[in-house]
Design a protein around this motif. Structure first.
Motif, mmCIF file in Angstrom:
data_model
loop_
_atom_site.group_PDB
_atom_site.id
_atom_site.type_symbol
_atom_site.label_atom_id
_atom_site.label_comp_id
_atom_site.label_asym_id
_atom_site.label_seq_id
_atom_site.Cartn_x
_atom_site.Cartn_y
_atom_site.Cartn_z
ATOM 1 N N SER A 96 40.694 44.481 72.640
ATOM 2 C CA SER A 96 40.216 43.940 73.909
ATOM 3 C C SER A 96 39.636 45.090 74.726
ATOM 4 O O SER A 96 40.289 46.110 74.921
ATOM 5 N N ASP A 97 38.414 44.925 75.201
ATOM 6 C CA ASP A 97 37.778 45.959 76.014
ATOM 7 C C ASP A 97 38.157 45.842 77.487
ATOM 8 O O ASP A 97 37.941 46.775 78.252
ATOM 9 N N ASP A 98 38.688 44.702 77.893
ATOM 10 C CA ASP A 98 39.053 44.469 79.279
ATOM 11 C C ASP A 98 40.338 43.636 79.304
ATOM 12 O O ASP A 98 40.295 42.414 79.249
ATOM 13 N N GLU A 99 41.475 44.317 79.401
ATOM 14 C CA GLU A 99 42.775 43.642 79.378
ATOM 15 C C GLU A 99 42.982 42.725 80.592
ATOM 16 O O GLU A 99 43.775 41.805 80.540
ATOM 17 N N LYS A 100 42.271 42.996 81.693
ATOM 18 C CA LYS A 100 42.388 42.123 82.867
ATOM 19 C C LYS A 100 41.667 40.804 82.648
ATOM 20 O O LYS A 100 41.983 39.804 83.276
ATOM 21 N N PHE A 101 40.696 40.812 81.757
ATOM 22 C CA PHE A 101 39.937 39.602 81.452
ATOM 23 C C PHE A 101 40.610 38.794 80.334
ATOM 24 O O PHE A 101 40.801 37.588 80.464
ATOM 25 N N ALA A 102 40.933 39.476 79.233
ATOM 26 C CA ALA A 102 41.545 38.800 78.088
ATOM 27 C C ALA A 102 42.472 39.763 77.363
ATOM 28 O O ALA A 102 42.133 40.918 77.155
ATOM 29 N N GLU A 103 43.619 39.263 76.996
ATOM 30 C CA GLU A 103 44.619 40.068 76.295
ATOM 31 C C GLU A 103 44.835 39.491 74.894
ATOM 32 O O GLU A 103 45.063 38.290 74.742
ATOM 33 N N ILE A 104 44.729 40.338 73.899
ATOM 34 C CA ILE A 104 44.960 39.886 72.532
ATOM 35 C C ILE A 104 46.465 39.964 72.275
ATOM 36 O O ILE A 104 47.032 41.037 72.157
ATOM 37 N N GLU A 105 47.101 38.797 72.226
ATOM 38 C CA GLU A 105 48.541 38.735 72.035
ATOM 39 C C GLU A 105 48.926 38.900 70.569
ATOM 40 O O GLU A 105 49.892 39.576 70.251
ATOM 41 N N ILE A 106 48.182 38.249 69.682
ATOM 42 C CA ILE A 106 48.486 38.318 68.250
ATOM 43 C C ILE A 106 47.189 38.526 67.484
ATOM 44 O O ILE A 106 46.216 37.819 67.701
ATOM 45 N N CYS A 107 47.211 39.502 66.596
ATOM 46 C CA CYS A 107 46.084 39.781 65.713
ATOM 47 C C CYS A 107 46.682 40.295 64.412
ATOM 48 O O CYS A 107 47.000 41.476 64.300
ATOM 49 N N GLN A 108 46.874 39.400 63.452
ATOM 50 C CA GLN A 108 47.551 39.831 62.242
ATOM 51 C C GLN A 108 47.202 38.951 61.050
ATOM 52 O O GLN A 108 46.728 37.835 61.207
ATOM 53 N N LEU A 109 47.457 39.502 59.892
ATOM 54 C CA LEU A 109 47.381 38.737 58.657
ATOM 55 C C LEU A 109 48.789 38.286 58.322
ATOM 56 O O LEU A 109 49.728 39.070 58.385
#
Length: 180
Positions: free
Chosen positions: A33-46
């Motif tokens: 995420s380039d902007d945590e205030k805009f969007a937060e990646i909670e889960i990114c996994q295989l």
């Protein structure tokens, strides 16, 4: 008799070729995420259910909703002494694409890549987006798209995407896999 034997051998050979098929396998999934205030990646996994069934799982929490203007840069890379661009590098207006997807006035390449997530995500509607984004991408969808719908040569691939909202880059995703 000789012609019949040659014809039979040709038939067997063609049948064997038909049985040979490619197989896609996930190797890595990276999200930023380039902007945590805009969007937060909670889960990114295989995730792996068993040896043969894996899926990529992504959950993004949107903090500034509604999102009414989305652009996506999508590029396909193949590994040749590092990952190099391979065939596709497209930037498109996602809201316009989703609005026109069923009218037939959309780009077929974008539609091909959209079919990866069309039935396995909650991004299958047009803008605005006022909810969290969830994508569950099973290996069988990738396998089908890369080996049957549009066959690709064997090798290591990366599908890279950059996501823009209101013309500001907000996130980057990279999904790696091997086609053998």
């Amino acid at each position: 008799m000789w012609k019949l034997a040659c014809l039979f051998k040709t038939f067997i050979f063609l049948y064997m070729i038909q049985e040979i098929s490619s197989h896609f396998e996930f190797t890595n999934f990276k999200c930023k995420s380039d902007d945590e205030k805009f969007a937060e990646i909670e889960i990114c996994q295989l995730k792996s259910i068993n040896r043969t069934y894996k899926y990529a799982y992504l959950k993004v929490k949107l903090h500034q909703t509604p999102i009414t203007k989305v652009k996506v840069n999508l590029a396909l890379f193949k590994r040749f002494n590092g990952y190099r661009p391979f065939m596709y590098n497209i930037t498109f207006d996602a809201c316009r694409f989703l609005k026109n997807i069923y009218t037939g006035s959309t780009d077929l390449i974008i539609k091909y890549f959209y079919q990866f997530i069309a039935t396995t995500s909650n991004m299958n509607h047009t803008c605005p987006y006022d909810h969290d984004i969830i994508v569950v991408l099973p290996i069988n969808v990738m396998d089908n798209q890369f080996s049957k719908v549009l066959p690709f040569p064997e090798g290591d691939y990366m599908v890279g995407t950059h996501w823009f909202a209101n013309d500001i880059r907000r996130a980057a995703l990279k999904l790696y896999g091997t086609l053998s």
